[in-house]
Design a protein around this motif. Structure first.
Motif, PDB file in Angstrom:
ATOM      1  N   LEU A  18     -24.865 -98.895 -29.411  1.00 20.30           N
ATOM      2  CA  LEU A  18     -25.746 -98.114 -28.549  1.00 20.30           C
ATOM      3  C   LEU A  18     -25.720 -96.638 -28.925  1.00 20.30           C
ATOM      4  O   LEU A  18     -26.753 -95.973 -28.956  1.00 20.30           O
ATOM      5  CB  LEU A  18     -25.349 -98.298 -27.078  1.00 20.30           C
ATOM      6  N   LYS A  27     -29.994-101.426 -30.086  1.00 15.16           N
ATOM      7  CA  LYS A  27     -29.637-100.708 -28.863  1.00 15.16           C
ATOM      8  C   LYS A  27     -29.996-101.524 -27.624  1.00 15.16           C
ATOM      9  O   LYS A  27     -29.252-101.545 -26.657  1.00 15.16           O
ATOM     10  CB  LYS A  27     -30.329 -99.347 -28.832  1.00 15.16           C
ATOM     11  N   GLU A  55     -32.855 -89.300 -27.924  1.00 16.67           N
ATOM     12  CA  GLU A  55     -32.981 -90.750 -27.735  1.00 16.67           C
ATOM     13  C   GLU A  55     -34.436 -91.115 -27.443  1.00 16.67           C
ATOM     14  O   GLU A  55     -35.157 -90.372 -26.799  1.00 16.67           O
ATOM     15  CB  GLU A  55     -32.078 -91.212 -26.586  1.00 16.67           C
ATOM     16  N   VAL A  59     -35.679 -96.712 -25.247  1.00 14.90           N
ATOM     17  CA  VAL A  59     -34.274 -96.974 -24.931  1.00 14.90           C
ATOM     18  C   VAL A  59     -33.941 -96.417 -23.547  1.00 14.90           C
ATOM     19  O   VAL A  59     -33.266 -97.073 -22.746  1.00 14.90           O
ATOM     20  CB  VAL A  59     -33.333 -96.392 -26.016  1.00 14.90           C
TER      21      VAL A  59
END
Length: 167
Positions: A18, A27, A55, A59
Motif C-alpha cells: 500500500l 494497492k 496518492e 486509492v
C-alpha cells in the motif's frame, strides 16, 4: 503460533504494498486485506495514505469506502479534512463515509463538540457545493446522524440560494 506469524507477515506485506507500490490494483488488494476482521490496528496506515498528496484519487476513494464500512473514531477528523478536497468524487466519498458513522452511535460522538463539528462542516459544504451528488449525500448523512434541524436548514438554504435539490 504458526498461523499468527503468517498473518503478521501477510499484514506487513500488505502495508508495504500500500505504501510503496506504483500500481493501483496492488494497492486495492492491500486495502482490502488491511480492512479485514483481525486487522483493526491498520487504521494508521490507511489514514497515512489518505494524507499523501501524491496518492491517486482512486486509492483515496477506496480507503474512504472502507472507512465507511468499518468506521473508526480516529478517522473522523481525516474525513472532515477531505470535505475540502478539490475533486467532487473525493468529497462525495468522505460524506458517504461519515454517514456510516451514525451506526457507531455515541462512541463516535461522545463529546457534543465532535457531533457539532461534523454537522457544521456538512452544513457549510451543502451551502457552497455545486455538486448535486454531494448535496444529496450530505442530506442523507445529516439524516443518518439524526440532525434534528435538517428541514429548517434545507428550507432556509433553498430560500437563501434560490436553488432546489432533486432526489
Amino acid at each position: 503460533f504458526f498461523s499468527l506469524k503468517i498473518q503478521r507477515s501477510y499484514t506487513k506485506l500488505s502495508e508495504d504494498n500500500l505504501l510503496q507500490s506504483e500500481h493501483s490494483i496492488v494497492k486495492f488488494h492491500a486495502i482490502e486485506i488491511l480492512s479485514q476482521n483481525g486487522n483493526k490496528n491498520n487504521l494508521g496506515v490507511l489514514l497515512a495514505v489518505l494524507k499523501k498528496p501524491e496518492e491517486s484519487a482512486e486509492v483515496k476513494v477506496k480507503i474512504r469506502d472502507i472507512l465507511g464500512k468499518i468506521p473508526h473514531v480516529k478517522a473522523v477528523p481525516v474525513l472532515l479534512d477531505f470535505l475540502n478536497a478539490p475533486v467532487d468524487e473525493l468529497v462525495y466519498a468522505a460524506v458517504v463515509a461519515l454517514g456510516a458513522y451514525s451506526k457507531l452511535g455515541e462512541r463516535v460522538f461522545e463529546q457534543a463538540f465532535s457531533r457539532y463539528r461534523v454537522v457544521d462542516e456538512l452544513k457549510r459544504l451543502f451551502i457552497i457545493s455545486n455538486s448535486e451528488n454531494v448535496r444529496v449525500a450530505i442530506i442523507r448523512t445529516l439524516a443518518n446522524l439524526h440532525y434534528e434541524d435538517i428541514v429548517p436548514f434545507l428550507l432556509a438554504g433553498n430560500m437563501r440560494n434560490n436553488r432546489c435539490t432533486t432526489w
